[in-house]
Design an enzyme around this catalytic site. Structure first.
Site, PDB file in Angstrom:
ATOM      1  N   LEU A  11       1.025  -1.205   0.212  1.00 21.11           N
ATOM      2  CA  LEU A  11      -0.065   0.004  -0.034  1.00 21.11           C
ATOM      3  C   LEU A  11       0.757   1.229   0.025  1.00 21.11           C
ATOM      4  CD1 LEU A  11      -2.542   1.843   0.624  1.00 21.11           C
ATOM      5  CD2 LEU A  11      -2.157   1.349   2.907  1.00 21.11           C
ATOM      6  N   SER A  12       0.411   2.162  -0.948  1.00 20.28           N
ATOM      7  CA  SER A  12       1.224   3.690  -0.703  1.00 20.28           C
ATOM      8  C   SER A  12       2.694   3.296  -1.048  1.00 20.28           C
ATOM      9  CB  SER A  12       0.895   4.221   0.367  1.00 20.28           C
ATOM     10  OG  SER A  12       1.085   5.779   0.485  1.00 20.28           O
TER      11      SER A  12
END
Length: 393
Positions: A150-151
């Site tokens: 994520l991210s």
């Protein structure tokens, strides 16, 4: 001491002994937990390694590497992402690398630093070493290793797929950024907040400079209201990975899923782009008890759709297929001619090419999610074996 009192004391000892014996023999075995591996080998990126192996997991099972986002840690990602549910359900292990403020003040993986994003250097090498440790010491199948993040962890997932395509069979990038969009901290803002436009060939060449391929299949998740990593990054990631996979930038199918999600499939399921309407920056989760529900809603874990479930299916973890032989594979058994059929999801189920679960349609055999079960969603299926169908043709 009277004989009567002595008998009472003796009886008490016997009863207590029996109670202890029963308690010990009936106490449940300790459940599997997230465990830190203190020493896993070469660690130039100064990362920590955490592992989760479901109770009774046999050797030769798949491995999924999970990379947390900024301000997060391994325990937070493990608790909220939903991946533990499928590790238990489908039988695979997890490895969660963890960075720290010593590497980055916000605890971000440094997806933009050339010292960490080239093959056999820095954080990329530390994560690769963790995979090697899991294969050698924890029984993971080297042919079925996957990565998801994520991210900043999503951007680092792209790094791992680019630098070690010979290690990872497939990967998932949530709210992430194309490989080498930035090569220093000064370039990160343009990537995150406006997106950087390159041709598919230019994006692909940045990866090919690391390794000659072949390259893994990739799923991309992008909130359409994300202002931290703007949606253009999802489009540029598609350009990068369709180029590497040698398929068109035009999707072969488009369908709708729960949580305002549109999924576009490129090539023969080579690349997937999940676009979630009105979703901000975070990992898509969908708390609940259904098979396709998972995770806990929290900061940067947004209640829309269970990305871990769809990634598990995309990776092939939900199919129950046995691990491949470590020796060279024999010639495949003859299969029926590869027939392609384009029809509504309703028609596919009526013809026995797909089945329905909780209002969604799944291809028989591959169990790939085709979208809503109705006459409006049109999907192309290709038969690759007896009652085994995959999306795309």
């Amino acid at each position: 001491m009277s004989r009567y009192r002595y008998l009472l004391l003796s009886l008490g000892v016997v009863v207590a002994s029996v109670f202890v014996a029963v308690f010990v023999t009936t106490a449940p075995a300790q459940a599997a937990t997230l465990t830190q591996i203190a020493s896993f080998g070469s660690n130039p990126g100064n990362l920590a390694m955490y592992s989760y192996r479901p109770d009774g997991l046999a050797s030769g099972r798949p491995l999924v590497v999970l990379l947390h986002g900024c301000t997060q840690d391994a325990a937070t990602y493990f608790a909220n992402s939903g991946w533990r549910k499928y590790a238990d359900l489908y039988g695979f292990q997890l490895v969660l690398p963890q960075t720290s403020t010593a590497n980055n003040s916000l605890k971000c993986f440094t997806w933009f630093d050339t010292a960490d994003i080239n093959r056999d250097q820095g954080e990329a090498l530390s994560i690769r070493t963790m995979v090697g440790y899991a294969v050698a010491n924890l029984g993971a199948d080297p042919a079925r290793v996957y990565v998801s993040g994520l991210s900043a962890g999503g951007a680092m997932s792209a790094v791992m797929l680019a630098t070690y395509p010979d290690v990872f069979a497939a990967g998932s990038i949530a709210a992430g950024i194309p490989y080498k969009c930035a090569t220093s901290s000064s370039g990160t803002s343009a990537c995150q907040y406006s997106g950087v436009d390159k041709t598919p060939q230019q994006w692909g060449d940045l990866v090919r400079a690391q390794h000659g391929g072949p390259y893994p299949r990739v799923a991309i998740w992008q909130g359409q209201s994300d202002t931290t990593v703007v949606p253009k990054n999802g489009v540029e990631l598609v350009d990068q990975w369709t180029n590497l996979r040698g398929v068109s930038q035009t999707p072969t199918s488009t369908s709708g899923l729960t949580g305002g999600t549109t999924v576009k499939v490129y090539g023969d399921n080579d690349v997937r782009l999940y676009e979630i309407a009105n979703m901000a920056h975070g990992l898509p989760v969908d708390p609940g008890s259904a098979t396709d529900q998972c995770g806990t809603a929290a900061s940067y874990f947004l209640d829309t759709i269970c990305s871990a479930y769809h990634d598990s299916v995309f990776f092939g973890l939900a199919s129950g297929t046995p691990p491949p032989s470590p020796s060279p594979s024999p010639s495949p058994s003859p299969t029926p001619s590869q027939t392609c059929v384009t029809a509504s999801n309703y028609a596919h189920t009526q013809a026995g090419r797909a089945h329905v679960s909780f209002g969604y349609t799944y291809a028989n055999g591959s169990n790939q999610n085709m979208g809503l079960w109705n006459v409006a969603v049109i999907t192309t299926l290709r038969q690759t074996g007896s009652n085994y169908w995959v999306i795309g043709c």
